[in-house]
Design an enzyme around this catalytic site. Structure first.
Site, PDB file in Angstrom:
ATOM      1  CB  CYS A 127       1.994   5.715   2.171  1.00 18.27           C
ATOM      2  SG  CYS A 127       1.675   6.324   3.858  1.00 18.27           S
ATOM      3  CE  LYS A 149       3.101   3.861  10.522  1.00 21.24           C
ATOM      4  NZ  LYS A 149       3.182   3.115   9.442  1.00 21.24           N
ATOM      5  CG  ASN A 150       6.610   1.383  10.438  1.00 24.30           C
ATOM      6  OD1 ASN A 150       5.458   1.495  10.632  1.00 24.30           O
ATOM      7  ND2 ASN A 150       7.393   2.212   9.730  1.00 24.30           N
ATOM      8  NE  ARG A 168      -2.163   4.585   7.399  1.00 24.07           N
ATOM      9  CZ  ARG A 168      -1.234   4.444   6.255  1.00 24.07           C
ATOM     10  NH1 ARG A 168      -1.046   4.797   5.091  1.00 24.07           N
ATOM     11  NH2 ARG A 168      -0.464   3.392   6.432  1.00 24.07           N
ATOM     12  NE  ARG A 182       4.843   0.960   0.220  1.00 24.01           N
ATOM     13  CZ  ARG A 182       4.494   1.372   1.478  1.00 24.01           C
ATOM     14  NH1 ARG A 182       3.376   2.244   1.474  1.00 24.01           N
ATOM     15  NH2 ARG A 182       5.039   1.084   2.313  1.00 24.01           N
ATOM     16  CG  ASP A 203       9.309   5.733   7.112  1.00 26.92           C
ATOM     17  OD1 ASP A 203       9.232   4.753   8.013  1.00 26.92           O
ATOM     18  OD2 ASP A 203       9.310   5.760   5.597  1.00 26.92           O
TER      19      ASP A 203
HETATM   20  C1  EPZ Z   1       8.080  -0.516   5.584  1.00 31.68           C
HETATM   21  O1  EPZ Z   1       7.349  -0.577   4.549  1.00 31.68           O
HETATM   22  C2  EPZ Z   1       7.569   0.649   6.489  1.00 31.68           C
HETATM   23  N1  EPZ Z   1       6.110   0.338   6.831  1.00 31.68           N
HETATM   24  C3  EPZ Z   1       7.688   1.916   5.686  1.00 31.68           C
HETATM   25  O2  EPZ Z   1       7.122   3.028   6.470  1.00 31.68           O
HETATM   26  C4  EPZ Z   1       9.194   2.197   5.379  1.00 31.68           C
HETATM   27  O3  EPZ Z   1       9.294   3.194   4.654  1.00 31.68           O
HETATM   28  C5  EPZ Z   1       9.664   1.046   4.611  1.00 31.68           C
HETATM   29  O4  EPZ Z   1       9.461  -0.006   5.486  1.00 31.68           O
HETATM   30  C6  EPZ Z   1      11.152   1.232   4.380  1.00 31.68           C
HETATM   31  O5  EPZ Z   1      11.851   1.242   5.506  1.00 31.68           O
HETATM   32  C7  EPZ Z   1       5.938  -0.493   7.801  1.00 31.68           C
HETATM   33  O6  EPZ Z   1       6.676  -1.033   8.528  1.00 31.68           O
HETATM   34  C8  EPZ Z   1       4.592  -0.648   8.305  1.00 31.68           C
HETATM   35  P1  EPZ Z   1      10.086  -2.377   2.226  1.00 31.68           P
HETATM   36  P2  EPZ Z   1       7.519  -1.764   3.436  1.00 31.68           P
HETATM   37  O7  EPZ Z   1       9.486  -3.566   1.792  1.00 31.68           O
HETATM   38  O8  EPZ Z   1       7.766  -3.170   4.329  1.00 31.68           O
HETATM   39  C9  EPZ Z   1      10.421  -2.584  -2.651  1.00 31.68           C
HETATM   40  C10 EPZ Z   1       5.802   4.933   7.179  1.00 31.68           C
HETATM   41  O9  EPZ Z   1       5.740   6.029   6.817  1.00 31.68           O
HETATM   42  N2  EPZ Z   1       9.878  -3.956  -2.604  1.00 31.68           N
HETATM   43  O10 EPZ Z   1      11.377  -2.415   2.843  1.00 31.68           O
HETATM   44  O11 EPZ Z   1       6.547  -1.893   2.421  1.00 31.68           O
HETATM   45  C11 EPZ Z   1       9.573  -1.475  -2.212  1.00 31.68           C
HETATM   46  O12 EPZ Z   1       8.803  -1.133  -3.593  1.00 31.68           O
HETATM   47  C12 EPZ Z   1       5.975   3.645   6.280  1.00 31.68           C
HETATM   48  O13 EPZ Z   1       5.696   4.477   8.289  1.00 31.68           O
HETATM   49  C13 EPZ Z   1       9.606  -4.642  -3.478  1.00 31.68           C
HETATM   50  O14 EPZ Z   1      10.130  -4.447  -4.429  1.00 31.68           O
HETATM   51  O15 EPZ Z   1       8.979  -1.233   2.861  1.00 31.68           O
HETATM   52  C14 EPZ Z   1      10.351  -0.287  -1.847  1.00 31.68           C
HETATM   53  O16 EPZ Z   1      10.923   0.229  -2.932  1.00 31.68           O
HETATM   54  C15 EPZ Z   1       6.001   4.109   4.949  1.00 31.68           C
HETATM   55  N3  EPZ Z   1       9.237  -6.104  -3.371  1.00 31.68           N
HETATM   56  C16 EPZ Z   1      11.523  -1.058  -1.139  1.00 31.68           C
HETATM   57  O17 EPZ Z   1      11.295  -2.631  -1.428  1.00 31.68           O
HETATM   58  C17 EPZ Z   1       8.719  -6.361  -2.237  1.00 31.68           C
HETATM   59  O18 EPZ Z   1       7.956  -7.444  -2.309  1.00 31.68           O
HETATM   60  C18 EPZ Z   1      11.483  -0.894   0.384  1.00 31.68           C
HETATM   61  O19 EPZ Z   1      10.331  -1.575   0.738  1.00 31.68           O
HETATM   62  C19 EPZ Z   1       8.817  -5.464  -1.184  1.00 31.68           C
HETATM   63  C20 EPZ Z   1       9.435  -4.359  -1.177  1.00 31.68           C
END
Ligand code: EPZ
Length: 416
Positions: free
Chosen positions: A116, A22-23, A396, A121, A304
């Site tokens: 989610c 998915k990701n 999803r 986020r 995840d």
């Molecule tokens: C991706 O989300 C995945 N989703 C998530 O999977 C996964 O948990 C996550 O990466 C971490 O591996 C998809 O790929 C669609 P991040 P993403 O930006 O990109 C902070 C699932 O279950 N952050 O790496 O949103 C954020 O708050 C989903 O399939 C900022 O502070 O994750 C978090 O604490 C859930 N500012 C951390 O970084 C930003 O601008 C990781 O977020 C962006 C992120």
């Protein structure tokens, strides 16, 4: 509201074929927007998030045609640049379209993404990176109004290796003028998959999977045929279900290396694991706790997989300590597992799991995708019937969940 009814007590045994990731598919679908030709995406998982991504592509003017086992996307007429709010709210990865839209157009209009609820986020890393590439972004009343007079390559350093921000930079820089250097990017396999897809189209990107990605902007990107990597999180989830029910199974269409941190903990917990080139065999007769389960950016233990693995540890011998370092609020499944007889205490980013001898079926609620999947894992390991409500969350990300678990001998059915 969709519900899943799970009858526990059966060891899961057999063979399961893992879906496409998915990701990985979600940013790749966004990336079809930067192609000047038609793309063919094979093995796209039939899940709600890919349906939403297709709705976004069509809202932008792309033509998407579904065929058995593949879909074609022709973005040549994708002249619109606004993502409807109701689609932005459906999933987090809708923000990934921003970079791709800005590569096609000099404007993009979007609202803050949904997905989610794992904490606040924010998208500050996405926006600051796009601003560095020359995008003017006005944020007012939840609307992101983005404009530019030509994207220009530059050096960007992410303060956190954000998966989504890394993907947005790659999609915005792929046709930008000059060179973009991205320091401290996410190293997840899905990032490497996006690089492979873009380079097959004619992009010049290197370094995905390392601590520096270099993107040389190009003028033209052709349409390609592509199949994404397998879904390592879906594989991890089903492995927890097989281990938790003390069963055995062959997991096909798996890249063992993508699961190394998960397989390491499953082995420490007492599972017998055999890895092959594109499959993994796992069996489990006795399960002990492991410590600590600390979620980290790849190649560490994936956040995840935290919830499904916690469902597994709920019935292991001993005490496990979980530390969720990625998201500040990713323990909503704890209260539901406790309703099933689990002995878990969560405080902030730490959860202490005291393994119990048995779990009991109960009515529980899914609050997010992986937490919901964890409740299905727990229901398969419990005595009696579990009904998981808000199953929409689970649909999803898990394709043919009922079929996959049924093929392994699990008793599960849908109730609408
Ligand atoms: C991706 O989300 C995945 N989703 C998530 O999977 C996964 O948990 C996550 O990466 C971490 O591996 C998809 O790929 C669609 P991040 P993403 O930006 O990109 C902070 C699932 O279950 N952050 O790496 O949103 C954020 O708050 C989903 O399939 C900022 O502070 O994750 C978090 O604490 C859930 N500012 C951390 O970084 C930003 O601008 C990781 O977020 C962006 C992120």
């Amino acid at each position: 509201m969709s519900k899943l009814k799970v009858e526990g007590g059966n060891p899961l045994c057999g063979v399961v074929d893992i879906q496409g990731a998915k990701n990985s598919v979600l940013p790749i679908l966004a990336a079809t927007l930067v192609s000047d030709g038609e793309c063919v995406i094979e093995g796209c998982p039939d899940i709600r998030d890919t349906h939403t991504a297709i709705e976004i592509l069509e809202a932008l003017g792309a033509r998407v045609t579904k065929h058995p086992g593949y879909m074609t996307i022709d973005a040549s007429s994708a002249g619109r640049y606004e993502i409807p709010d109701h689609l932005m709210r459906k999933m987090r990865s809708s923000i990934m379209f921003l970079g791709a839209i800005l590569t096609r157009n000099r404007r993009a209009l979007a609202t803050f993404p949904g997905g989610c609820e794992l904490g606040q986020r924010p998208i500050d890393l996405h926006l600051s990176a796009l601003r560095k590439l020359g995008v003017q972004i006005d944020e007012a009343y939840g609307v992101l109004d983005c404009r530019h007079d030509g994207l220009k390559g530059c050096e960007i350093t992410l303060t956190f290796p954000s998966v989504g921000a890394t993907e947005n930079v790659m999609l915005a820089a792929v046709k930008a003028e000059g060179l973009t250097i991205l320091n401290n990017p996410a190293k997840e396999p899905e990032i490497e998959d996006l690089q492979s897809f873009l380079n097959k189209m004619g992009a010049r990107i290197s370094g995905a999977g390392s601590s520096r990605i270099v993107i040389q902007g190009v003028k033209k990107l052709s349409g390609v045929t592509y199949r994404s990597i397998p879904d390592r999180i879906v594989a991890a989830t089903y492995m927890c279900a097989v281990a938790g029910t003390r069963g055995n199974a062959l997991f096909k269409n798996v890249v063992p290396q993508h699961l190394s941190a998960v397989l390491s903990l499953l082995s420490d917990a007492g599972c017998e694991i055999r890895c092959y080139e594109d499959s993994v065999f796992l069996e489990c007769s006795r399960l002990r706790s492991v410590n600590p389960v600390r979620t980290m950016p790849y190649p560490g233990f994936p956040t995840d997989a935290q919830a499904p693995f916690m469902a597994l540890m709920a019935r292991a011998e001993g005490t496990s300590v979980f530390v969720e370092t990625i998201f500040e609020n990713r323990y909503k499944h704890v209260g539901e597992l406790v309703r099933m007889g689990a002995n878990i205490t969560a405080e902030g980013r730490v959860a202490v799991v005291n393994g119990v001898k048995r779990l009991y079926g109960a009515p529980v609620e899914a609050f997010d995708l992986r937490g919901g999947a964890a409740l299905v894992v727990a229901g398969l390991c419990a005595e009696g019937e579990t009904v998981v409500s808000n199953a929409e969350h689970i649909y999803r990300g898990y394709e043919n969940l009922i079929g996959c678990i049924g093929d392994l001998g699990g008793k599960i059915s849908a109730e609408d």
